[in-house]
Enzyme design. Structure first.
Site, PDB file in Angstrom:
ATOM      1  N   THR A  31       0.815  -1.214   0.000  1.00 47.88           N
ATOM      2  CA  THR A  31       0.000   0.000   0.000  1.00 47.88           C
ATOM      3  C   THR A  31       0.850   1.266   0.000  1.00 47.88           C
ATOM      4  OG1 THR A  31      -0.185  -0.150   2.412  1.00 47.88           O
ATOM      5  CG2 THR A  31      -1.983  -1.101   1.102  1.00 47.88           C
ATOM      6  N   TYR A  88      11.678  -6.928   5.058  1.00 45.26           N
ATOM      7  CA  TYR A  88      11.636  -8.047   4.113  1.00 45.26           C
ATOM      8  C   TYR A  88      12.817  -7.982   3.169  1.00 45.26           C
ATOM      9  CZ  TYR A  88       9.689  -5.095   0.329  1.00 45.26           C
ATOM     10  OH  TYR A  88       9.485  -4.131  -0.633  1.00 45.26           O
ATOM     11  N   ASN A 165      -4.800  -8.967  -2.741  1.00 48.64           N
ATOM     12  CA  ASN A 165      -3.384  -9.291  -2.501  1.00 48.64           C
ATOM     13  C   ASN A 165      -3.259 -10.478  -1.543  1.00 48.64           C
ATOM     14  OD1 ASN A 165      -0.691  -9.013  -3.015  1.00 48.64           O
ATOM     15  ND2 ASN A 165      -0.513  -6.950  -2.176  1.00 48.64           N
ATOM     16  N   GLY A 227      -1.219 -10.749 -14.726  1.00 44.15           N
ATOM     17  CA  GLY A 227       0.177 -10.784 -15.125  1.00 44.15           C
ATOM     18  C   GLY A 227       0.356  -9.993 -16.413  1.00 44.15           C
ATOM     19  N   ALA A 256       4.555  -4.628  -9.393  1.00 43.44           N
ATOM     20  CA  ALA A 256       3.835  -4.525 -10.666  1.00 43.44           C
ATOM     21  C   ALA A 256       2.364  -4.198 -10.414  1.00 43.44           C
ATOM     22  CB  ALA A 256       3.968  -5.821 -11.454  1.00 43.44           C
ATOM     23  N   GLY A 257       1.718  -4.964  -9.540  1.00 42.88           N
ATOM     24  CA  GLY A 257       0.314  -4.716  -9.243  1.00 42.88           C
ATOM     25  C   GLY A 257       0.084  -3.420  -8.490  1.00 42.88           C
ATOM     26  N   ASP A 258       0.991  -3.074  -7.584  1.00 40.55           N
ATOM     27  CA  ASP A 258       0.852  -1.841  -6.810  1.00 40.55           C
ATOM     28  C   ASP A 258       0.904  -0.613  -7.712  1.00 40.55           C
ATOM     29  OD1 ASP A 258       1.021  -3.634  -4.662  1.00 40.55           O
ATOM     30  OD2 ASP A 258       3.174  -3.279  -4.405  1.00 40.55           O
TER      31      ASP A 258
END
Length: 298
Positions: A31, A88, A165, A227, A256-258
């Site tokens: 986010t 992470y 997600n 994708g 990519a999605g964010d």
């Protein structure tokens, strides 16, 4: 009149691989990534704010400063004494990423504990954005508080956008994850799922199945990312599709999605044309995956 995009979730310390085999320290999280790209591309009459919680240590301070320096408003970042933030590490294999996490006691797990701050943040927003990861890190009581606050914000005119997600390792069971995600869909206006995740955890055979399931939960607009494949949309019963251009030089698919979500929302809120907005989201994601790390300078 100035409007506000409010993103809710967890920012983490990111250790990203470099070309020489070492790692660089940064800050990211699904986010936060969307908020960061939103600030780059939203019209100037939009403010972008982030709602999270951090600790009171040095790395938490660096994180808050990083968010502010990106032009993102930080008035809704709660400081929790004695806590720190999650971390992470990105691992890459031919451009596809996997992650190792250290986040079990992240301050962000307490982001909804201050209901006064939560209500004030949502009341200030025109568009509220959150993800399944936002929900996964919260306690059941905090999820309920967040859902109640989202429902109130919608009644008062805010739009809620949600990316499921789906990350099973963050949940106590797949059933809890599915139930919570569908509950979130019930208080959302825009759904931005990824078909691969939905097929894995909900058993959807096609993107159309994903869109139909969320439409059945009452969501007016669903855009199913796929994708590099065809993106399907379902808006109040009307189906559309968009085939993005192929990207040959994929380096890192992180965010990519964010980034798609940020560009899609910026375009859709500006012109309300679904085809144009999906093309904008696909174009930004295509740029992001040709560079390393979650946050790519445009």
């Amino acid at each position: 009149m100035t409007r506000r995009f409010l993103s809710i979730g967890e920012c983490m310390v990111e250790m990203a691989p470099t070309a020489d085999g070492t790692y660089s320290l940064g800050f990211a999280g699904d986010t936060l990534n969307t908020a960061w790209y939103a600030r780059k591309i939203f019209n100037p009459d939009w403010d972008v704010a982030y709602l999270t919680a951090v600790g009171d240590d040095a790395i938490s301070g660096r994180m808050a400063s990083f968010i502010a320096d990106a032009g993102i408003e930080t008035e809704f970042i709660r400081k929790v004494p004695g806590c720190t933030v999650g971390l992470y590490l990105i691992q890459l294999d031919n451009g596809e990423r996997s992650f190792a996490y250290w986040r079990s006691d992240s301050a962000a797990r307490r982001l909804a504990n201050d209901t006064g701050l939560l209500d004030a943040a949502l009341a200030s927003a025109s568009l509220i954005y959150l993800s399944g990861i936002t929900l996964a890190i919260l306690s059941p009581q905090s999820r309920t508080a967040l859902f109640d606050a989202l429902a109130t914000a919608r009644r008062n005119g805010a739009t809620v956008a949600f990316d499921p997600n789906l990350r099973l390792r963050l949940w106590d069971s797949s059933e809890t994850m599915r139930q919570t995600v569908m509950a979130a869909a019930g208080v959302s206006d825009i759904l931005l799922p990824s078909f691969e995740d939905e097929a894995t955890f909900f058993g959807d055979a096609t993107p159309s199945d994903t869109a139909s399931r969320y439409s059945g939960a009452g969501v007016p607009l669903i855009v199913v990312k796929n994708g590099g494949g065809e993106v399907l949309s379902l808006c109040r019963g009307q189906t559309g599709s968009f085939t993005p251009a192929k990207v040959d030089n994929v380096v890192d698919s992180t965010a990519a999605g964010d980034s798609f979500n940020a560009a899609f929302l910026a375009s859709y809120l500006d012109c309300t044309d679904l085809g144009t907005a999906i093309a904008a989201g696909s174009a930004l994601a295509a740029r992001v995956i040709t560079r390393r790390g979650a946050l790519v300078e445009l």
